[in-house]
Enzyme design. Structure first.
Site, PDB file in Angstrom:
ATOM      1  N   SER A  90      -7.175  -8.919   7.953  1.00 28.60           N
ATOM      2  CA  SER A  90      -6.192  -9.997   7.773  1.00 28.60           C
ATOM      3  C   SER A  90      -5.135  -9.992   8.871  1.00 28.60           C
ATOM      4  O   SER A  90      -4.866  -8.962   9.496  1.00 28.60           O
ATOM      5  CB  SER A  90      -5.481  -9.858   6.428  1.00 28.60           C
ATOM      6  OG  SER A  90      -6.404  -9.826   5.377  1.00 28.60           O
TER       7      SER A  90
HETATM    8  N1  SAH Z   1      -8.517  -5.102   3.638  1.00 29.45           N
HETATM    9  C1  SAH Z   1      -9.404  -5.138   4.789  1.00 29.45           C
HETATM   10  C2  SAH Z   1      -9.933  -6.509   5.120  1.00 29.45           C
HETATM   11  C3  SAH Z   1     -10.695  -7.114   4.048  1.00 29.45           C
HETATM   12  S1  SAH Z   1     -11.950  -8.244   4.473  1.00 29.45           S
HETATM   13  C4  SAH Z   1      -8.765  -4.532   6.008  1.00 29.45           C
HETATM   14  O1  SAH Z   1      -7.594  -4.120   5.953  1.00 29.45           O
HETATM   15  O2  SAH Z   1      -9.449  -4.463   7.032  1.00 29.45           O
HETATM   16  C5  SAH Z   1     -12.646  -8.260   2.855  1.00 29.45           C
HETATM   17  C6  SAH Z   1     -13.502  -7.085   2.552  1.00 29.45           C
HETATM   18  O3  SAH Z   1     -13.908  -7.201   1.184  1.00 29.45           O
HETATM   19  C7  SAH Z   1     -14.791  -7.063   3.347  1.00 29.45           C
HETATM   20  O4  SAH Z   1     -14.926  -5.833   3.982  1.00 29.45           O
HETATM   21  C8  SAH Z   1     -15.877  -7.286   2.309  1.00 29.45           C
HETATM   22  O5  SAH Z   1     -17.084  -6.640   2.601  1.00 29.45           O
HETATM   23  C9  SAH Z   1     -15.217  -6.734   1.069  1.00 29.45           C
HETATM   24  N2  SAH Z   1     -15.775  -7.205  -0.188  1.00 29.45           N
HETATM   25  C10 SAH Z   1     -16.265  -8.427  -0.487  1.00 29.45           C
HETATM   26  N3  SAH Z   1     -16.686  -8.470  -1.755  1.00 29.45           N
HETATM   27  C11 SAH Z   1     -16.464  -7.238  -2.292  1.00 29.45           C
HETATM   28  C12 SAH Z   1     -16.695  -6.660  -3.569  1.00 29.45           C
HETATM   29  N4  SAH Z   1     -17.240  -7.348  -4.565  1.00 29.45           N
HETATM   30  N5  SAH Z   1     -16.337  -5.379  -3.754  1.00 29.45           N
HETATM   31  C13 SAH Z   1     -15.768  -4.650  -2.747  1.00 29.45           C
HETATM   32  N6  SAH Z   1     -15.546  -5.145  -1.520  1.00 29.45           N
HETATM   33  C14 SAH Z   1     -15.877  -6.424  -1.301  1.00 29.45           C
END
Ligand code: SAH
Length: 242
Positions: A90
């Site tokens: 983000s």
């Molecule tokens: N917080 C992260 C960015 C998040 S991007 C950072 O600081 O870099 C969103 C993330 O959520 C992605 O890596 C994606 O793979 C994960 N995601 C999506 N659906 C998910 C689920 N059901 N359970 C766990 N992670 C999930």
């Protein structure tokens, strides 16, 4: 002249100067700190974030070590960046805003859904005692786990699972942050939130604009929600149909 060589030797010996081409090992606290100070001032404080522990964490965590090397130059820019597998880290302001909305206290136990690069988890770990983070994509889980360990974030516990179901073994949590968008608030997460706890998450349709929502659970278990602002997050994936 001799003094010059001695100081270069000392800088190298203490790892303060990384020779070109060398892999960065561990944290170099000063590395790119001026960029972080500028990022906090112009992108974060300028937009009204005032929680000191959030500002200090954002100045400290080396964001450039959480993005793929080809994007490292832009790591302190005012935008999200790709981290592979169709996912993104983000924008710094959104990380700061969501963290501030959680009203964290040092003794808090926090759950993050969507580890991604591990950056948000590192920010949380600068502020609270215990951080649990769940990631669904295996290689991202592996990379983030290794990165957090290498950078010394020992209090971050990582798990490869569908975060829709939270992390029951460690519940309840004082705060929960979800960094992928679902069209509803996952009931298991609400269940795993302590009374008096806060949860911050994007809610809305995938691949469109969602609402950043702050959820509060009262002392009697009553739940209230507040819309904060429109956001755009990657979708919360599901392993199985609900
Ligand atoms: N917080 C992260 C960015 C998040 S991007 C950072 O600081 O870099 C969103 C993330 O959520 C992605 O890596 C994606 O793979 C994960 N995601 C999506 N659906 C998910 C689920 N059901 N359970 C766990 N992670 C999930």
């Amino acid at each position: 002249m001799l003094r010059y060589f001695v100081s270069i030797f000392l800088l190298l010996a203490f790892g303060l100067l990384t020779p070109p081409g060398f892999e960065t090992q561990g944290i170099l606290p000063e590395e790119r700190s001026q960029e972080r100070i500028l990022m906090v001032k112009t992108q974060i404080q300028a937009r009204g974030i005032s929680d000191n522990q959030v500002l200090e964490a954002m100045k400290k965590v080396p964001r450039h070590l959480f993005v793929p090397s080809k994007y490292q130059n832009g790591a302190y820019g005012d935008f999200p960046l790709p981290i592979g597998y169709g996912q993104t880290i983000s924008q710094p302001y959104i990380v700061a805003l969501m963290t501030q909305l959680l009203s964290l206290k040092p003794k808090d136990k926090v759950l993050e859904i969507g580890t991604g690069s591990g950056y948000q988890a590192a920010i949380l770990a600068e502020i609270v005692e215990e951080v649990y983070t769940v990631e669904i994509i295996e290689p991202l889980f592996q990379q983030a786990t290794e990165r957090l360990k290498r950078l010394g974030y020992k209090k971050v516990m990582t798990l490869r699972a569908d975060g829709y179901f939270g992390w029951k073994e460690h519940a309840p949590f004082d705060a929960i942050i979800v960094t992928a968008a679902a069209d509803h608030i996952p009931p298991p997460l609400l269940e795993q939130l302590k009374r008096g706890g806060r949860m911050c998450l994007p809610v809305g349709p995938p691949h469109q604009v969602q609402r950043l929502v702050l959820v509060r659970k009262g002392q009697k278990g009553e739940v209230s929600t507040e819309d904060i602002l429109p956001v755009s997050f990657v979708p919360l994936r599901r392993t199985e149909k609900e």
